[in-house]
Structures are given as C-alpha cells and as structure tokens.
Design a protein around this motif. Structure first.
Motif, mmCIF file in Angstrom:
data_model
loop_
_atom_site.group_PDB
_atom_site.id
_atom_site.type_symbol
_atom_site.label_atom_id
_atom_site.label_comp_id
_atom_site.label_asym_id
_atom_site.label_seq_id
_atom_site.Cartn_x
_atom_site.Cartn_y
_atom_site.Cartn_z
ATOM 1 N N ARG A 170 0.817 -1.213 0.000
ATOM 2 C CA ARG A 170 0.000 0.000 0.000
ATOM 3 C C ARG A 170 0.858 1.274 0.000
ATOM 4 N NH1 ARG A 170 -0.396 -1.476 5.593
ATOM 5 N NH2 ARG A 170 -2.195 -2.816 5.171
ATOM 6 N N LEU A 171 2.096 1.165 0.486
ATOM 7 C CA LEU A 171 2.952 2.344 0.573
ATOM 8 C C LEU A 171 3.371 2.861 -0.798
ATOM 9 C CD1 LEU A 171 5.218 1.322 3.589
ATOM 10 C CD2 LEU A 171 3.147 2.706 3.606
ATOM 11 N N THR A 172 3.235 2.014 -1.809
ATOM 12 C CA THR A 172 3.578 2.456 -3.174
ATOM 13 C C THR A 172 2.463 3.267 -3.813
ATOM 14 O OG1 THR A 172 2.678 0.448 -4.234
ATOM 15 C CG2 THR A 172 4.970 0.367 -3.441
ATOM 16 N N LEU A 173 1.309 3.345 -3.159
ATOM 17 C CA LEU A 173 0.141 3.974 -3.758
ATOM 18 C C LEU A 173 -0.005 5.449 -3.409
ATOM 19 C CD1 LEU A 173 -2.416 1.073 -3.183
ATOM 20 C CD2 LEU A 173 -1.046 1.556 -5.240
ATOM 21 N N PHE A 174 0.874 5.962 -2.531
ATOM 22 C CA PHE A 174 0.844 7.397 -2.219
ATOM 23 C C PHE A 174 2.241 7.826 -1.799
ATOM 24 C CE2 PHE A 174 -0.396 5.053 1.575
ATOM 25 C CZ PHE A 174 0.371 5.622 2.576
ATOM 26 N N THR A 175 2.459 9.146 -1.835
ATOM 27 C CA THR A 175 3.771 9.705 -1.527
ATOM 28 C C THR A 175 3.768 10.369 -0.153
ATOM 29 O OG1 THR A 175 3.288 11.890 -2.451
ATOM 30 C CG2 THR A 175 4.082 10.201 -3.986
ATOM 31 N N GLU A 176 4.935 10.802 0.274
ATOM 32 C CA GLU A 176 4.987 11.670 1.443
ATOM 33 C C GLU A 176 4.296 12.989 1.108
ATOM 34 O OE1 GLU A 176 8.634 11.821 3.928
ATOM 35 O OE2 GLU A 176 9.533 10.668 2.285
ATOM 36 N N SER A 177 3.990 13.758 2.126
ATOM 37 C CA SER A 177 3.287 15.022 1.925
ATOM 38 C C SER A 177 4.107 15.992 1.082
ATOM 39 C CB SER A 177 2.979 15.664 3.279
ATOM 40 O OG SER A 177 2.567 17.005 3.115
ATOM 41 N N VAL A 178 3.531 16.413 -0.036
ATOM 42 C CA VAL A 178 4.180 17.418 -0.880
ATOM 43 C C VAL A 178 4.168 18.774 -0.182
ATOM 44 C CG1 VAL A 178 4.115 18.595 -3.122
ATOM 45 C CG2 VAL A 178 3.579 16.150 -2.976
ATOM 46 N N ILE A 179 3.127 19.032 0.582
ATOM 47 C CA ILE A 179 3.023 20.310 1.298
ATOM 48 C C ILE A 179 4.173 20.461 2.273
ATOM 49 C CG2 ILE A 179 1.615 21.660 2.912
ATOM 50 C CD1 ILE A 179 -0.862 20.299 1.662
ATOM 51 N N ARG A 180 4.405 19.425 3.088
ATOM 52 C CA ARG A 180 5.502 19.488 4.041
ATOM 53 C C ARG A 180 6.852 19.507 3.334
ATOM 54 N NH1 ARG A 180 0.478 18.440 5.699
ATOM 55 N NH2 ARG A 180 0.663 16.197 6.039
ATOM 56 N N GLU A 181 6.948 18.822 2.198
ATOM 57 C CA GLU A 181 8.186 18.863 1.418
ATOM 58 C C GLU A 181 8.496 20.280 0.961
ATOM 59 O OE1 GLU A 181 10.047 17.235 -2.827
ATOM 60 O OE2 GLU A 181 8.002 16.725 -2.253
ATOM 61 N N MET A 182 7.451 21.012 0.535
ATOM 62 C CA MET A 182 7.685 22.381 0.070
ATOM 63 C C MET A 182 8.071 23.312 1.214
ATOM 64 S SD MET A 182 7.714 22.306 -3.105
ATOM 65 C CE MET A 182 8.092 24.054 -3.159
ATOM 66 N N THR A 183 7.660 22.995 2.431
ATOM 67 C CA THR A 183 8.147 23.762 3.585
ATOM 68 C C THR A 183 9.656 23.562 3.734
ATOM 69 O OG1 THR A 183 6.079 23.853 4.823
ATOM 70 C CG2 THR A 183 8.092 23.888 6.105
ATOM 71 N N ARG A 184 10.120 22.330 3.532
ATOM 72 C CA ARG A 184 11.562 22.078 3.609
ATOM 73 C C ARG A 184 12.306 22.807 2.494
ATOM 74 N NH1 ARG A 184 9.379 16.946 4.979
ATOM 75 N NH2 ARG A 184 9.667 16.114 2.875
ATOM 76 N N VAL A 185 11.720 22.840 1.308
ATOM 77 C CA VAL A 185 12.320 23.588 0.199
ATOM 78 C C VAL A 185 12.379 25.071 0.543
ATOM 79 C CG1 VAL A 185 11.976 24.313 -2.208
ATOM 80 C CG2 VAL A 185 11.660 21.908 -1.566
ATOM 81 N N SER A 186 11.297 25.578 1.135
ATOM 82 C CA SER A 186 11.258 26.985 1.537
ATOM 83 C C SER A 186 12.382 27.305 2.512
ATOM 84 C CB SER A 186 9.897 27.295 2.175
ATOM 85 O OG SER A 186 9.847 28.615 2.660
ATOM 86 N N GLU A 187 12.593 26.437 3.477
ATOM 87 C CA GLU A 187 13.658 26.660 4.467
ATOM 88 C C GLU A 187 15.036 26.596 3.813
ATOM 89 O OE1 GLU A 187 12.722 23.634 7.277
ATOM 90 O OE2 GLU A 187 11.134 24.816 8.254
ATOM 91 N N LYS A 188 15.194 25.707 2.858
ATOM 92 C CA LYS A 188 16.484 25.558 2.182
ATOM 93 C C LYS A 188 16.895 26.845 1.481
ATOM 94 C CE LYS A 188 18.778 22.836 -1.442
ATOM 95 N NZ LYS A 188 18.635 21.703 -2.383
ATOM 96 N N TYR A 189 15.925 27.518 0.857
ATOM 97 C CA TYR A 189 16.239 28.722 0.082
ATOM 98 C C TYR A 189 15.868 30.011 0.814
ATOM 99 C CZ TYR A 189 16.891 25.414 -3.729
ATOM 100 O OH TYR A 189 17.338 24.376 -4.512
#
Length: 387
Positions: A7-26
């Motif tokens: 079942r873990l192949t059927l969805f990804t980690e949160s894109v929203i939270r990922e973009m927060t990490r991207v925001s912090e990176k830059y």
C-alpha cells in the motif's frame, strides 16, 4: 529483509511538508504549508499557562475531557443548529488529521469505495488507501471548481460506502452552495452512503458566501460524519485538537478506532482550549473581517503582478494559474520559484488526480507585512521568466 507493505507504493509523502523544507532551504517566504502567523488569543494562552502549571497532566477520558466536550457541544449547537449530546455525539482526536482517519476507518470496510473530489487535500487519498478502501475521484472543474452532476452520479453508481467533502475546500477555496450540498445529500441517501466532511475552515468564509453543515440538512445527520479541529479557527495548529461529530452508533465506533490509534488528545491542552470554545460571537466576526482584509490585500498583490487566479470563497488559499509561463512541470516550477523568487508554493498537481500541471497553491494566513513583501517578490516573476 522482508518487503514493506504494497500500500505504501500507492501514495507519496506530503508534498506540502516537502515544500516547507524547500522553503527553508532557500530562505523563501513560506506560502506552502497553511499555518497562520498569529498566536492563539491572549486569554487562551493564559489558560494554557495555567493548565501547564496546575494540570491536568494525566490521561483525559479517551474520547475527550468532559469539560472540553461540553464546551465544544455548546459552541457547535449554535453553529450547526443541532441538539448534540457531549456524551454520545463527540469524540475528541489528535487534530482533524486523526479525525478524518478515524472517520474513514469507522465507515469503511476493506475493498469498499470512497468518492473524493479532485482537487483534494492530499491526506484523503492516503486515508482511503490506509483504510483498505478504494478511492473514486470526481473532478471539480477549474476555474470555478464546480462538479458535473452526471460525473458525480456515475461515481455513486459504483456504490461507494462514503464521499469525502471538504467545505470550505482546501486547496481551491470553494464554498459549496446549498444547492450543491442538497445534490450530494440526495445522492448519498439514494445510494445509502456516508458523507465524511472536513470542515476545518468552517469559520473562514467570505461574504456573501456562507458555510452550511451537511449534517444539518434534512435527514442527513444519521449519515454524516463531521470532522473538524480548533487549529485554523484559533491559530493553534500545533495543539493538535480535533473532533468527530456524528450519530451515536457512528461515534461509538469512532471512539474504538481513536482509542487504538492515539489513546487521546493532550489533557492540559483540552483544558486550556475550553477558553477558546467559549469565546464570544465577536471573535468570529473579527476573524471573518481579518481574513477578508488579508484575502483582498493578497489578491491585490497578485493583480499587481498580473497573475491569474480563482478568487477564494473560503479558507485561506488561492490557486494561481501559471499556464502563461509555459509550465509543464509544476513541481520543478515551485522549486525554481522558491530559489529564484523567494516565495514557496505547493504544486497544484499534488492535489489533482487529473493531469493538471499549470496551477500552484499559495496561502495568505501570514502577517500583512509578509504579504506585502511577497507581493514585491511576485512582481519580479514575469521579468525573471521573460529574461
């Protein structure tokens, strides 16, 4: 070593939270993850300090501290216009995320189907899959995000166990009209389905639009599982206080699911949050006025930057159309925008089942100073792309 669950192949980690990490990176302005700048009201903070000093510090009643449930019911009786019983119609959860998961696992058996409108908050698909159910996606058509009755009926003809309704909607900002709610209610009754609602933005609605509760419609309380939280209304996303409201038979099941998912929400925070639930009507009037001002201010900055968008009717998100920039990969575009423009957004494709790659989601629950700085940065967008 053994393989992890399929079942873990059927969805990804949160894109929203990922973009927060991207925001912090830059070091970009984070308009991706939707938590407000503001703190909870001062009287609620004072109650929190008192609760931390004096308790309670041990487990509350699993399905919610009695004082919290009573205060919640007193508030929701007014807004929902329903005669709710704090002992049989409520279960308190660790945020609306757990409320939705508890509702899904209470309603659905493995293999049953669940209708989800697309675009949708990313948790809904994962909740369905983790529950062993199968999602059926029905499009809400941009730019107004209306559904097609024939498409919705075709989905109901697959005999789903439930439909998920986010109202006001994240990410689109749509507020479903009474007519639309009645259509959904009639189909739910015709095909004997639950309606699982996510109403965390119930108090963030812009006039002349009005939030109506599905559970309050005629003959709908017994088949509606209403989920919400205190997070967005009282600026306390980190407190993780949510709830499920429903008929006694449903809540009895939801309490069992909740008990074995998390045991219970934090006892001192429930005690302190009673103060939030007892705030006067003027608090909600001011909340509407403040968010209306922020929405209009932020949209004026989008106008200044000559960007196309759908005007939100509720919640605090706006979908911006980036098709004029020739965007074909919105995820890469959002990364580029965080790096080069200094503003972090969420790629719209993370909310859509359909191949939609030209929209991004921005949130405006930030201070007016930060929104003004965002406006300055967004005005550079077209120059940077054309350059």
């Amino acid at each position: 070593m053994p393989k992890t669950a399929d079942r873990l192949t059927l969805f990804t980690e949160s894109v929203i939270r990922e973009m927060t990490r991207v925001s912090e990176k830059y070091d970009a302005i984070n308009l991706s993850q939707g938590f407000p700048d503001a703190d909870p009201p001062p009287e609620v903070l004072a109650a929190g300090k008192k609760a931390m000093a004096e308790g309670p510090h041990q487990y509350a009643v699993t399905w919610g501290a009695p004082r919290f449930r009573q205060a919640l019911v007193n508030k929701q009786r007014h807004w929902m216009e329903l005669d709710l019983d704090p002992d049989v119609n409520v279960v308190v959860t660790c945020g609306s995320t757990e409320a939705m998961m508890s509702a899904m696992m209470t309603a659905c058996n493995p293999g049953e189907k669940v209708i989800i409108f697309s675009p949708y908050y990313e948790n809904y698909g994962a909740d369905t899959i983790l529950s062993g159910a199968q999602p059926i996606y029905v499009p809400l058509h941009p730019p107004d995000f209306n559904f097609d009755l024939n498409e919705l009926r075709a989905a109901f003809m697959q005999r789903p166990k439930a439909i998920v309704l986010c109202n006001p909607s994240n990410p689109s900002g749509k507020v479903f009209s009474l007519e639309e709610l009645e259509i959904i209610a009639d189909l739910a009754k015709e095909f004997d389905a639950f309606v699982i609602t996510d109403e965390v933005y119930e108090h963030i609605v812009y006039p002349p639009y009005r939030h109506r509760y599905m559970a309050s419609l005629p003959e709908m309380f017994d088949r509606t599982i209403s989920c919400s939280s205190l997070s967005k209304t009282y600026n306390m996303t980190g407190w993780r206080l949510g709830y499920v409201i429903g008929p006694e038979s449903v809540i009895a099941g939801a309490r069992k699911v909740h008990d074995f998912l998390t045991v219970g929400a934090a006892a001192p925070l429930q005690e302190a949050a009673v103060t939030a639930l007892e705030l006067p009507m003027s608090y909600y009037e001011q909340l509407t006025a403040d968010y209306t001002r922020k929405r209009d201010l932020f949209l004026s900055y989008l106008d200044d930057a000559r960007l196309s968008y759908t005007k939100p009717q509720g919640a605090y998100y706006v979908m911006v159309d980036c098709s004029e920039f020739g965007v074909t990969d919105d995820s890469e575009f959002c990364r580029w925008m965080a790096r080069e423009v200094g503003v972090a957004a969420v790629p719209g494709s993370s909310f859509f089942r359909e191949p939609v790659n030209h929209l991004i989601r921005l949130h405006f629950s930030r201070s007016e100073e930060i929104l003004a700085e965002t406006g300055k940065r967004l005005k550079k967008l077209k120059t940077l792309i054309k350059g």
